[in-house]
Design an enzyme around this catalytic site. Sequence first.
Site, PDB file in Angstrom:
ATOM      1  N   ARG A 131      -2.402  -6.504   0.703  1.00  0.00           N
ATOM      2  CA  ARG A 131      -3.244  -5.712  -0.206  1.00  0.00           C
ATOM      3  C   ARG A 131      -3.461  -6.427  -1.533  1.00  0.00           C
ATOM      4  O   ARG A 131      -4.455  -6.181  -2.225  1.00  0.00           O
ATOM      5  CB  ARG A 131      -2.633  -4.313  -0.412  1.00  0.00           C
ATOM      6  N   GLU A 149      12.076  -3.647  -0.331  1.00  0.00           N
ATOM      7  CA  GLU A 149      12.532  -2.251  -0.294  1.00  0.00           C
ATOM      8  C   GLU A 149      12.909  -1.865   1.136  1.00  0.00           C
ATOM      9  O   GLU A 149      13.842  -1.113   1.351  1.00  0.00           O
ATOM     10  CB  GLU A 149      11.413  -1.341  -0.836  1.00  0.00           C
TER      11      GLU A 149
END
Length: 177
Positions: free
Chosen positions: A64, A101
């Site tokens: 992205r 994460e």
Amino acid sequence: MDASSLQTLISTIRDVPDFPQPGILFKDITPVLANATFLQQAIDGMVEISGLTKVDKVVGIDARGFIFGALMAQRLNAGFVPVRKKGKLPWKTRGIDYALEYGTNHVEIHEDAIAPGETVLLADDLLATGGTAAAALHLIQGLGGKVLGSVFFVELAFLNGRDRLSDTGPIHSLITY
Ligand code: AMP
């Protein structure tokens, strides 16, 4: 950007619970990209908070970050450089492993993508733990790029990602949670 436009952008981001793993609240920015006005506002806002009017290269992170980074590069009359996931770049690369994460990752850059001394702005959609951005900044600096800053559309401030980027120029986020 005015407060009501920013609020509209925030409410357009879609929260997807438990994607791609249980416990992760995924910030889906595709509804922002899909709207012509919101996309333009997002890019205008990110260029504005970068504080830059000129930079040699904008580096965007797979995947992205390519969207935000390439559009920002066009506004800044800069070249665009992709940092990609392992095995995707065809030419000679420099790579680095890092933790994120959810899981681990490896990113690469073409070794001739940035010339020593060129000025660089890093762009990505979202700053979470900062592992991805720190890895990308490490690669940029390893090529001799002069980092002028990093810009994110969204920052998850509670993950303290910016603490990992403290030595690599100013950090700017359009939207902070
Ligand atoms: P990190 O390395 O932890 O800062 O993760 C940043 C990268 O992972 C960004 O490129 C994001 O696209 C993606 N990412 C991490 N956490 C989320 C989340 N909660 N929502 C959306 N994207 C995320």
